[in-house]
Design a protein around this motif. Structure first.
Motif, PDB file in Angstrom:
ATOM      1  N   LEU A 157      82.804  25.294 -32.305  1.00  0.00           N
ATOM      2  CA  LEU A 157      82.646  24.427 -30.281  1.00  0.00           C
ATOM      3  C   LEU A 157      83.909  23.508 -29.962  1.00  0.00           C
ATOM      4  CD1 LEU A 157      78.977  22.697 -31.664  1.00  0.00           C
ATOM      5  CD2 LEU A 157      79.294  24.898 -30.939  1.00  0.00           C
ATOM      6  N   TYR A 158      84.602  23.697 -31.570  1.00  0.00           N
ATOM      7  CA  TYR A 158      85.876  23.266 -31.160  1.00  0.00           C
ATOM      8  C   TYR A 158      86.903  23.207 -31.517  1.00  0.00           C
ATOM      9  CZ  TYR A 158      84.584  19.574 -34.874  1.00  0.00           C
ATOM     10  OH  TYR A 158      85.140  18.950 -36.355  1.00  0.00           O
ATOM     11  N   ALA A 159      87.137  24.452 -31.600  1.00  0.00           N
ATOM     12  CA  ALA A 159      88.062  25.457 -32.044  1.00  0.00           C
ATOM     13  C   ALA A 159      89.705  25.130 -31.684  1.00  0.00           C
ATOM     14  CB  ALA A 159      88.360  27.023 -31.746  1.00  0.00           C
ATOM     15  N   LEU A 184      80.791  13.008 -41.241  1.00  0.00           N
ATOM     16  CA  LEU A 184      81.928  13.948 -40.831  1.00  0.00           C
ATOM     17  C   LEU A 184      82.594  14.444 -41.897  1.00  0.00           C
ATOM     18  CD1 LEU A 184      82.894   9.550 -40.573  1.00  0.00           C
ATOM     19  CD2 LEU A 184      83.637  11.825 -38.733  1.00  0.00           C
ATOM     20  N   ILE A 185      83.829  15.002 -41.387  1.00  0.00           N
ATOM     21  CA  ILE A 185      84.214  16.358 -42.501  1.00  0.00           C
ATOM     22  C   ILE A 185      84.130  15.451 -43.642  1.00  0.00           C
ATOM     23  CG2 ILE A 185      85.368  18.136 -42.675  1.00  0.00           C
ATOM     24  CD1 ILE A 185      85.893  18.379 -39.868  1.00  0.00           C
ATOM     25  N   LEU A 186      85.118  14.649 -43.967  1.00  0.00           N
ATOM     26  CA  LEU A 186      86.114  13.970 -44.774  1.00  0.00           C
ATOM     27  C   LEU A 186      85.101  13.245 -46.360  1.00  0.00           C
ATOM     28  CD1 LEU A 186      87.316  10.805 -46.021  1.00  0.00           C
ATOM     29  CD2 LEU A 186      86.578  10.615 -43.302  1.00  0.00           C
ATOM     30  N   GLY A 219      77.360  18.149 -46.902  1.00  0.00           N
ATOM     31  CA  GLY A 219      77.849  18.055 -45.326  1.00  0.00           C
ATOM     32  C   GLY A 219      76.518  18.123 -44.479  1.00  0.00           C
ATOM     33  N   ASP A 220      76.906  18.455 -42.915  1.00  0.00           N
ATOM     34  CA  ASP A 220      75.854  17.916 -43.000  1.00  0.00           C
ATOM     35  C   ASP A 220      74.448  17.718 -42.533  1.00  0.00           C
ATOM     36  OD1 ASP A 220      77.853  17.433 -40.137  1.00  0.00           O
ATOM     37  OD2 ASP A 220      77.423  18.464 -38.841  1.00  0.00           O
ATOM     38  N   ILE A 221      73.842  19.351 -43.591  1.00  0.00           N
ATOM     39  CA  ILE A 221      72.561  19.053 -43.671  1.00  0.00           C
ATOM     40  C   ILE A 221      71.997  17.750 -44.643  1.00  0.00           C
ATOM     41  CG2 ILE A 221      73.049  20.575 -45.694  1.00  0.00           C
ATOM     42  CD1 ILE A 221      70.539  21.408 -42.878  1.00  0.00           C
ATOM     43  N   VAL A 275      78.203  32.860 -47.653  1.00  0.00           N
ATOM     44  CA  VAL A 275      76.883  33.485 -46.780  1.00  0.00           C
ATOM     45  C   VAL A 275      77.059  32.770 -45.514  1.00  0.00           C
ATOM     46  CG1 VAL A 275      75.387  35.365 -46.242  1.00  0.00           C
ATOM     47  CG2 VAL A 275      75.365  33.625 -48.406  1.00  0.00           C
ATOM     48  N   ASP A 276      77.346  33.225 -44.546  1.00  0.00           N
ATOM     49  CA  ASP A 276      77.635  32.897 -42.757  1.00  0.00           C
ATOM     50  C   ASP A 276      77.027  33.282 -41.751  1.00  0.00           C
ATOM     51  OD1 ASP A 276      78.720  29.553 -41.721  1.00  0.00           O
ATOM     52  OD2 ASP A 276      77.720  30.903 -39.995  1.00  0.00           O
ATOM     53  N   ALA A 277      75.822  32.403 -40.932  1.00  0.00           N
ATOM     54  CA  ALA A 277      75.131  34.211 -40.253  1.00  0.00           C
ATOM     55  C   ALA A 277      76.432  34.054 -38.683  1.00  0.00           C
ATOM     56  CB  ALA A 277      74.741  32.456 -39.061  1.00  0.00           C
ATOM     57  N   GLY A 326      82.638  27.139 -39.284  1.00  0.00           N
ATOM     58  CA  GLY A 326      81.454  26.878 -38.673  1.00  0.00           C
ATOM     59  C   GLY A 326      81.837  25.481 -37.120  1.00  0.00           C
ATOM     60  N   GLN A 327      80.835  24.463 -37.294  1.00  0.00           N
ATOM     61  CA  GLN A 327      81.042  24.234 -35.500  1.00  0.00           C
ATOM     62  C   GLN A 327      82.899  24.025 -35.777  1.00  0.00           C
ATOM     63  OE1 GLN A 327      78.782  20.207 -35.315  1.00  0.00           O
ATOM     64  NE2 GLN A 327      77.537  20.668 -37.285  1.00  0.00           N
ATOM     65  N   CYS A 328      83.256  23.441 -36.555  1.00  0.00           N
ATOM     66  CA  CYS A 328      84.696  23.586 -35.842  1.00  0.00           C
ATOM     67  C   CYS A 328      85.516  25.132 -35.248  1.00  0.00           C
ATOM     68  CB  CYS A 328      86.043  23.025 -37.449  1.00  0.00           C
ATOM     69  SG  CYS A 328      85.319  21.710 -38.214  1.00  0.00           S
TER      70      CYS A 328
HETATM   71  P1  FAD Z   1      78.918  23.100 -40.709  1.00  0.00           P
HETATM   72  O1  FAD Z   1      80.157  22.858 -39.405  1.00  0.00           O
HETATM   73  O2  FAD Z   1      77.563  23.323 -39.015  1.00  0.00           O
HETATM   74  O3  FAD Z   1      79.225  24.664 -41.194  1.00  0.00           O
HETATM   75  C1  FAD Z   1      77.488  25.222 -40.996  1.00  0.00           C
HETATM   76  C2  FAD Z   1      77.301  26.464 -41.146  1.00  0.00           C
HETATM   77  O4  FAD Z   1      76.254  27.211 -42.087  1.00  0.00           O
HETATM   78  C3  FAD Z   1      77.329  27.627 -39.833  1.00  0.00           C
HETATM   79  O5  FAD Z   1      78.045  28.262 -39.900  1.00  0.00           O
HETATM   80  C4  FAD Z   1      76.274  27.904 -40.042  1.00  0.00           C
HETATM   81  O6  FAD Z   1      76.525  29.796 -39.114  1.00  0.00           O
HETATM   82  C5  FAD Z   1      76.102  28.170 -41.370  1.00  0.00           C
HETATM   83  N1  FAD Z   1      74.286  28.134 -41.541  1.00  0.00           N
HETATM   84  C6  FAD Z   1      73.475  27.465 -41.099  1.00  0.00           C
HETATM   85  N2  FAD Z   1      72.144  27.936 -41.778  1.00  0.00           N
HETATM   86  C7  FAD Z   1      72.289  29.290 -42.627  1.00  0.00           C
HETATM   87  C8  FAD Z   1      71.786  30.623 -42.651  1.00  0.00           C
HETATM   88  N3  FAD Z   1      70.152  29.454 -43.256  1.00  0.00           N
HETATM   89  N4  FAD Z   1      72.159  31.276 -43.793  1.00  0.00           N
HETATM   90  C9  FAD Z   1      73.636  31.721 -43.252  1.00  0.00           C
HETATM   91  N5  FAD Z   1      74.779  30.718 -42.753  1.00  0.00           N
HETATM   92  C10 FAD Z   1      74.223  29.668 -42.482  1.00  0.00           C
HETATM   93  N6  FAD Z   1      83.503  15.282 -37.410  1.00  0.00           N
HETATM   94  C11 FAD Z   1      84.802  15.018 -38.064  1.00  0.00           C
HETATM   95  O7  FAD Z   1      85.017  14.557 -39.424  1.00  0.00           O
HETATM   96  N7  FAD Z   1      85.938  14.334 -37.625  1.00  0.00           N
HETATM   97  C12 FAD Z   1      86.240  14.877 -36.028  1.00  0.00           C
HETATM   98  O8  FAD Z   1      87.183  15.093 -35.641  1.00  0.00           O
HETATM   99  C13 FAD Z   1      85.118  15.470 -35.084  1.00  0.00           C
HETATM  100  N8  FAD Z   1      85.044  15.997 -34.029  1.00  0.00           N
HETATM  101  C14 FAD Z   1      83.709  16.795 -33.934  1.00  0.00           C
HETATM  102  C15 FAD Z   1      83.684  17.320 -32.773  1.00  0.00           C
HETATM  103  C16 FAD Z   1      82.203  18.175 -31.807  1.00  0.00           C
HETATM  104  C17 FAD Z   1      82.498  18.430 -30.189  1.00  0.00           C
HETATM  105  C18 FAD Z   1      81.086  18.649 -32.777  1.00  0.00           C
HETATM  106  C19 FAD Z   1      80.323  19.094 -32.526  1.00  0.00           C
HETATM  107  C20 FAD Z   1      81.777  17.981 -34.328  1.00  0.00           C
HETATM  108  C21 FAD Z   1      82.431  16.983 -35.164  1.00  0.00           C
HETATM  109  N9  FAD Z   1      82.381  16.450 -36.209  1.00  0.00           N
HETATM  110  C22 FAD Z   1      83.326  15.706 -36.570  1.00  0.00           C
HETATM  111  C23 FAD Z   1      81.785  16.606 -37.175  1.00  0.00           C
HETATM  112  C24 FAD Z   1      82.334  17.580 -38.200  1.00  0.00           C
HETATM  113  O9  FAD Z   1      82.193  19.194 -37.268  1.00  0.00           O
HETATM  114  C25 FAD Z   1      80.549  18.394 -38.712  1.00  0.00           C
HETATM  115  O10 FAD Z   1      80.184  17.209 -38.860  1.00  0.00           O
HETATM  116  C26 FAD Z   1      81.247  19.505 -39.676  1.00  0.00           C
HETATM  117  O11 FAD Z   1      81.326  20.922 -38.850  1.00  0.00           O
HETATM  118  C27 FAD Z   1      80.043  19.729 -40.826  1.00  0.00           C
HETATM  119  O12 FAD Z   1      80.513  20.688 -42.094  1.00  0.00           O
HETATM  120  P2  FAD Z   1      79.506  21.762 -42.374  1.00  0.00           P
HETATM  121  O13 FAD Z   1      80.324  22.423 -43.520  1.00  0.00           O
HETATM  122  O14 FAD Z   1      78.303  20.824 -43.085  1.00  0.00           O
HETATM  123  O15 FAD Z   1      78.511  22.072 -41.259  1.00  0.00           O
END
Ligand code: FAD
Length: 341
Positions: free
Chosen positions: A48-50, A298-300, A287-289, A35-37, A43-45
């Motif tokens: 925020l920085y496609a 970090l993604i890795l 992940g980030d949470i 599920v995603d909003a 997500g952020q990729c």
């Molecule tokens: P996210 O990418 O934040 O995705 C979480 C998803 O969960 C979102 O789509 C959100 O809508 C969804 N969500 C949340 N709560 C709910 C809910 N209640 N119901 C439904 N959906 C929900 N990392 C690197 O490793 N290398 C890089 O070079 C790098 N560059 C970056 C550059 C920028 C500008 C930024 C902002 C970040 C960068 N990062 C980089 C960090 C990286 O993008 C994050 O660590 C990564 O996106 C985390 O992935 P995630 O899947 O945990 O969360």
């Protein structure tokens, strides 16, 4: 409430880590719903920085945020996760049989395991910082990412400075009675092509720009009459309008995650780093949470977490089975799961 969709695993969040979670679950023989909003994965990729380059994904010297997400989608394709996009998970409750009941505004799931990959929160459209918006939303006030009605014959006011705001104005040319774009100053974040198209329409008198900071609404009998705002001289004035479109971009809101009764530490979910399990049985956070000593957003790192969480889920689902490490290079079981045999 709709009949719950029964599943072994539900992944909340389809960012890079949530997507890789679906892959690792697939290798373990666990199918999942996601599920995603947002109306799209990534997500952020993607949000925020496609188009910006990432240099620290192992084995990929450089790729953009969007390219990484496209590759992840290819990688998870054999496992066919069911995607539920454009909906936010609001509630999560334990059921007496040890499963979890999870609901969004459109669906309900009954899942044996839950993977919270919610990043920095659900991406939600930003709204104007003024009172009285709620009763008009979906009638006279719209978010830029919504399906918009026809504004034929109406006075349209669009707020924002990005591609979406300018494009909404351009799309309404020839239909709306008047089109006004409002932002605090005439300096836009949109691409130069879109700015040129906007300037050309402005020069032709098809639309106009007004510098202003909204302060309030004027409405009567459920109708919207005008937007009050501070003009460039700092005076409060009104601008007549029938509809307002708020094209102010998206911002992440942790909101729902913090209301699920899970233990939290500074807005993050503490996990056991053996399996990335939270304090609630069957719920994992990746992940980030999540947070743990030495956590790096970090993604890795998220990919590593998703891998161990999938092993943790297999042990939770089939406690009687021994956890077996298999290589994708040589395991026929994994080849079958990947659809290669
Ligand atoms: P996210 O990418 O934040 O995705 C979480 C998803 O969960 C979102 O789509 C959100 O809508 C969804 N969500 C949340 N709560 C709910 C809910 N209640 N119901 C439904 N959906 C929900 N990392 C690197 O490793 N290398 C890089 O070079 C790098 N560059 C970056 C550059 C920028 C500008 C930024 C902002 C970040 C960068 N990062 C980089 C960090 C990286 O993008 C994050 O660590 C990564 O996106 C985390 O992935 P995630 O899947 O945990 O969360």
């Amino acid at each position: 409430m709709s009949t719950p969709i029964e599943t072994d695993a539900l992944v909340i969040g389809a960012g890079p880590v949530g997507l890789f979670q679906a892959f690792q679950l697939g290798l373990q023989g666990i199918s999942c719903h996601m599920v995603d909003a947002l109306p799209h994965v990534g997500g952020q990729c993607v949000e925020l920085y496609a188009d910006k380059p990432i240099y620290d994904i192992p084995g990929i010297p450089v790729c953009t945020g969007r390219e990484l997400v496209e590759r992840l989608q290819q990688q998870i394709a054999p496992f066919k996760p069911t995607l539920h996009l454009g909906q936010t998970v609001d509630t999560l409750h334990a059921t007496p049989d040890g499963r979890w009941l999870i609901s969004s505004e459109h669906a309900t799931w009954l899942s044996k395991t839950v993977f919270i990959a919610a990043g920095v929160g659900a991406f939600m459209p930003r709204s104007l910082p003024i009172d009285g918006l709620t009763p008009h939303i979906g009638h006279h006030i719209w978010f830029g990412n919504q399906h918009l009605p026809s504004f034929a014959g109406q006075d349209l006011l669009v707020t924002g400075d990005g591609d979406q705001a300018l494009q909404i104005c351009l799309d309404a040319v020839g239909q709306a009675k008047s089109i006004t774009l409002m932002h605090r100053r005439e300096h836009f974040a949109a691409t130069s092509e879109r700015q040129q198209a906007f300037k050309a329409a402005q020069a032709a008198g098809a639309l106009r720009f007004v510098a202003g900071q909204p302060t309030g609404l004027e409405a009567s009998n459920e109708r919207l009459n005008a937007l009050r705002h501070l003009n460039a001289e700092g005076e409060e004035v009104t601008l007549a309008c029938d509809h307002i479109v708020m094209a102010l971009g998206l911002s992440p809101k942790l909101g729902p995650v913090s209301q699920w009764g899970l233990e939290m530490e500074r807005k993050q979910l503490p996990v056991n780093t053996e399996t990335f399990a939270t304090s609630a049985a069957g719920i994992f956070a990746v992940g980030d949470i999540n947070t743990y000593p030495g956590k790096k957003k970090l993604i890795l790192c998220g990919f590593h977490e998703a891998t161990l969480a999938a092993f943790g889920a297999a042990a939770h689902l089939w406690p009687q089975d021994k956890t077996l490490l298999q290589y994708t290079t040589t395991s026929t079981t994994l080849h079958k799961r990947l659809g290669l045999l």
